[in-house]
Design an enzyme around this catalytic site. Structure first.
Site, PDB file in Angstrom:
ATOM      1  N   ALA A  48       0.815  -1.338  -0.119  1.00  0.00           N
ATOM      2  CA  ALA A  48      -0.065   0.064  -0.074  1.00  0.00           C
ATOM      3  C   ALA A  48       0.920   1.185   0.078  1.00  0.00           C
ATOM      4  O   ALA A  48       0.691   2.143  -0.803  1.00  0.00           O
ATOM      5  CB  ALA A  48      -0.773  -0.126   1.205  1.00  0.00           C
ATOM      6  N   ASP A 237      -3.414  -3.118   3.863  1.00  0.00           N
ATOM      7  CA  ASP A 237      -3.655  -2.110   2.691  1.00  0.00           C
ATOM      8  C   ASP A 237      -4.834  -1.165   3.349  1.00  0.00           C
ATOM      9  O   ASP A 237      -4.892  -0.044   2.198  1.00  0.00           O
ATOM     10  CB  ASP A 237      -3.939  -3.168   1.670  1.00  0.00           C
ATOM     11  CG  ASP A 237      -2.806  -3.857   1.172  1.00  0.00           C
ATOM     12  OD1 ASP A 237      -2.275  -3.357   0.193  1.00  0.00           O
ATOM     13  OD2 ASP A 237      -2.249  -4.770   1.645  1.00  0.00           O
TER      14      ASP A 237
END
Length: 345
Positions: A48, A237
């Site tokens: 991420a 994420d």
């Protein structure tokens, strides 16, 4: 070792091609929003925070590419670039956080020349990268304090320097613990089907001489039952407003096993990964990837022809299974909605 997952060189973005590690180490160059979006989509870059940094540079590259166009064409092209990047992957919230940040900068200088706008966006992308490393090191220091000397720590997927601009989130905790003089060792799940643990986490730890043991995903419960795991640290994420955590598929199983064996389960989580607009993990979009990733690897196929295949890339771990979120502002134990709201005040 300093892993430069992304770097700016000769007016282009270069990213380590993580699809071919550890067999080969190569950088791929990018010069537009569409090419960066394809790099994100095809997993040249993943994780991420790294996706967020890549998206910021994608915006800057598009501005540089369009800076000689008329203002009308520049604006049309920039809007298209933002849309292309936003469509690259749906689950990692850092992508949308970075795009919103870059759009805010663009709008703040929109009345200036295209060349000036491009340089301002490039400067902001550089700051996004530098800020990510600072945040990771702050998280690392907080997380390292949670691990006793001699701890055997299990991690799932790759949340290291390769998943960020450098240092890492979960693996940044391990780096900081070692830097603080602690003798820790890492147990890395291989992380099917893309094998980020086997290919990337193990590679990072070997490069830095941090003891690492690689296991298949279905061995984690056995290792815990044998008393060989002292803590679990993973990345994420996206975190919902109530503390539910979306991470690589298989994380939920690890969290359930950790709870069964009374092992602390920590999530290394920069504030940019917390999505306060989503009430719970039930609303986090889960990316479904190609069935080819499950059929086999590269030219080798082991699945029966004609079988139905599912390939969700992420799962959601309920907040009740999370011992604590490790953020750049400290450790949030037993995360819930009020505690997360307090973080942003």
């Amino acid at each position: 070792m300093k892993v430069e997952t992304l770097r700016w060189s000769h007016n282009q973005l270069e990213m380590i091609d993580q699809r071919i590690l550890p067999a080969a180490f190569e950088y791929v160059s990018y010069d537009s929003a569409s090419s960066v979006a394809e790099g994100i989509r095809s997993m040249v870059v993943r994780g991420a925070p790294a996706i967020g940094v890549a998206a910021a540079y994608g915006v800057a590259l598009e501005a540089l590419r369009l800076q000689s166009e008329s203002m009308a064409d520049f604006n049309i092209g920039m809007d298209a670039g933002f849309s292309t990047l936003a469509a690259s992957r749906p689950t990692a919230v850092n992508l949308f956080w970075a795009l919103a940040r870059m759009r805010g900068v663009w709008e703040s200088v929109a009345e200036q020349s295209s060349a000036t706008v491009a340089q301002r966006l490039l400067a902001e992308a550089h700051e996004v990268l530098a800020e990510d490393i600072r945040i990771n090191k702050a998280m690392g220091a907080y997380g390292a304090a949670l691990l006793p000397d001699g701890a055997r720590v299990l991690t799932h997927c790759n949340a290291g320097a390769l998943a960020t601009a450098g240092w890492g989130t979960a693996l940044g905790v391990f780096r900081s613990a070692v830097e603080a003089g602690k003798n820790i060792s890492v147990i890395a799940d291989e992380t099917r089907p893309f094998l980020q643990g086997a290919r990337l986490t193990a590679w990072e730890m070997v490069q830095e001489n941090i003891p690492v043991t690689l296991i298949t995903d279905n061995m984690a419960g056995y290792m815990m039952a044998q008393g060989e795991v002292d803590a679990v640290v993973v990345g994420t994420d996206r975190v919902a407003a109530n503390g539910d955590v979306a991470n690589k598929i298989g994380t939920y199983m690890v969290a359930v096993l950790a709870r069964r064996h009374d092992i602390p389960f920590y999530v290394a989580c920069p504030l940019s990964t917390i999505d306060m607009s989503i009430a719970s993990g039930a609303s986090i979009p889960i990316e479904e990837r190609s069935e080819d990733e499950v059929k086999g690897f590269r030219e080798t196929h082991w699945a029966a022809e004609g079988v139905t295949i599912r390939n969700p890339a992420f799962d959601v771990t309920p907040a009740e299974l999370v011992t604590g979120l490790i953020t750049e502002r400290g450790v949030i134990l037993c995360p819930d909605a009020p505690k997360l709201r307090e973080l942003f005040r």
